[in-house]
Design a protein around this motif. Structure first.
Motif, PDB file in Angstrom:
ATOM      1  N   GLU A  85       0.827  -1.212   0.000  1.00 20.31           N
ATOM      2  CA  GLU A  85       0.000   0.000   0.000  1.00 20.31           C
ATOM      3  C   GLU A  85       0.857   1.257   0.000  1.00 20.31           C
ATOM      4  N   CYS A  86       1.948   1.244   0.745  1.00 19.04           N
ATOM      5  CA  CYS A  86       2.854   2.398   0.771  1.00 19.04           C
ATOM      6  C   CYS A  86       3.416   2.659  -0.618  1.00 19.04           C
ATOM      7  N   ARG A  87       3.896   1.629  -1.272  1.00 16.09           N
ATOM      8  CA  ARG A  87       4.466   1.774  -2.614  1.00 16.09           C
ATOM      9  C   ARG A  87       3.406   2.253  -3.611  1.00 16.09           C
ATOM     10  N   GLU A  88       2.203   1.648  -3.565  1.00 19.96           N
ATOM     11  CA  GLU A  88       1.139   2.026  -4.503  1.00 19.96           C
ATOM     12  C   GLU A  88       0.671   3.466  -4.303  1.00 19.96           C
ATOM     13  N   GLU A  89       0.567   3.896  -3.057  1.00 26.94           N
ATOM     14  CA  GLU A  89      -0.035   5.192  -2.765  1.00 26.94           C
ATOM     15  C   GLU A  89       0.957   6.349  -2.732  1.00 26.94           C
ATOM     16  N   THR A  90       2.258   6.044  -2.604  1.00 25.69           N
ATOM     17  CA  THR A  90       3.224   7.138  -2.447  1.00 25.69           C
ATOM     18  C   THR A  90       4.417   7.077  -3.395  1.00 25.69           C
ATOM     19  N   GLY A  91       4.668   5.921  -4.016  1.00 28.76           N
ATOM     20  CA  GLY A  91       5.862   5.751  -4.835  1.00 28.76           C
ATOM     21  C   GLY A  91       7.083   5.368  -4.028  1.00 28.76           C
ATOM     22  N   ILE A  92       6.934   5.254  -2.729  1.00 31.17           N
ATOM     23  CA  ILE A  92       8.055   4.931  -1.841  1.00 31.17           C
ATOM     24  C   ILE A  92       8.003   3.449  -1.465  1.00 31.17           C
ATOM     25  N   THR A  93       9.105   2.743  -1.705  1.00 28.70           N
ATOM     26  CA  THR A  93       9.253   1.387  -1.195  1.00 28.70           C
ATOM     27  C   THR A  93       9.933   1.511   0.161  1.00 28.70           C
ATOM     28  N   ALA A  94       9.330   0.879   1.156  1.00 30.94           N
ATOM     29  CA  ALA A  94       9.849   0.982   2.515  1.00 30.94           C
ATOM     30  C   ALA A  94      10.001  -0.408   3.108  1.00 30.94           C
ATOM     31  N   GLU A  95      10.793  -0.470   4.160  1.00 30.74           N
ATOM     32  CA  GLU A  95      10.904  -1.710   4.912  1.00 30.74           C
ATOM     33  C   GLU A  95      10.371  -1.460   6.317  1.00 30.74           C
ATOM     34  N   ILE A  96       9.821  -2.501   6.897  1.00 33.58           N
ATOM     35  CA  ILE A  96       9.267  -2.404   8.242  1.00 33.58           C
ATOM     36  C   ILE A  96      10.389  -2.494   9.262  1.00 33.58           C
ATOM     37  N   THR A  97      10.348  -1.571  10.226  1.00 33.54           N
ATOM     38  CA  THR A  97      11.341  -1.551  11.298  1.00 33.54           C
ATOM     39  C   THR A  97      10.715  -1.737  12.673  1.00 33.54           C
TER      40      THR A  97
END
Length: 155
Positions: free
Chosen positions: A64-76
């Motif tokens: 959802e983060c990637r789809e909605e913002t363009g940012i790929t993130a990792e969970i910390t």
């Protein structure tokens, strides 16, 4: 599809759906928080959405983060479970959903803030500027819990 959010509103319709949603509170190296401005409500929010069959809650938050913002993130880390029966979301298709969100903490690993079909604004917002943004109270609670270190929230 449009939506109306009811928050502690006695006139809210009765829910007919409970869907697992997952959010990702992403902070950059400066501590700024990634927000998206939702096209359906005009309010700023953490990236997040409904979980799909075949994925874990964490995978949902990242997708959802990637789809909605363009940012790929990792969970910390894990911020909490937010399940407020007084937060009702009514969709134009007739679904009326009671809030249920698993919210994770993450950091960006790739991508640039990008607008899309769901978000007409995406930005990393410094905490001292958050009051200048129209953010739904349920999202403000999650951000406030993160900034205060008051987590995990299990409500």
């Amino acid at each position: 599809m449009g939506r109306i959010e009811y928050y502690h509103d006695p006139k809210a319709p009765k829910p007919n759906s409970l869907v697992v949603a997952c959010n990702l509170l992403v902070t950059d190296d400066t501590g700024a928080i990634l927000l998206q401005r939702r096209r359906d409500t005009g309010q700023w929010a953490l990236p997040g959405g409904a979980m799909d069959f075949g994925e874990t809650a964490g995978e949902c938050a990242i997708r959802e983060c990637r789809e909605e913002t363009g940012i790929t993130a990792e969970i910390t880390g894990f911020l909490g479970i937010y399940s407020n029966p007084n937060h009702i979301v009514a969709y134009t298709d007739g679904e009326t959903r009671q809030q249920y969100e698993n919210t994770y903490i993450g950091r960006p690993i790739d991508g640039e803030p990008t607008v899309n079909d769901e978000a007409d604004g995406v930005a990393f917002v410094p905490s001292e500027e958050l009051d200048q943004y129209d953010i739904h109270p349920s999202m403000r609670q999650q951000i406030r819990d993160f900034l205060s270190g008051n987590y995990p929230y299990l409500g």
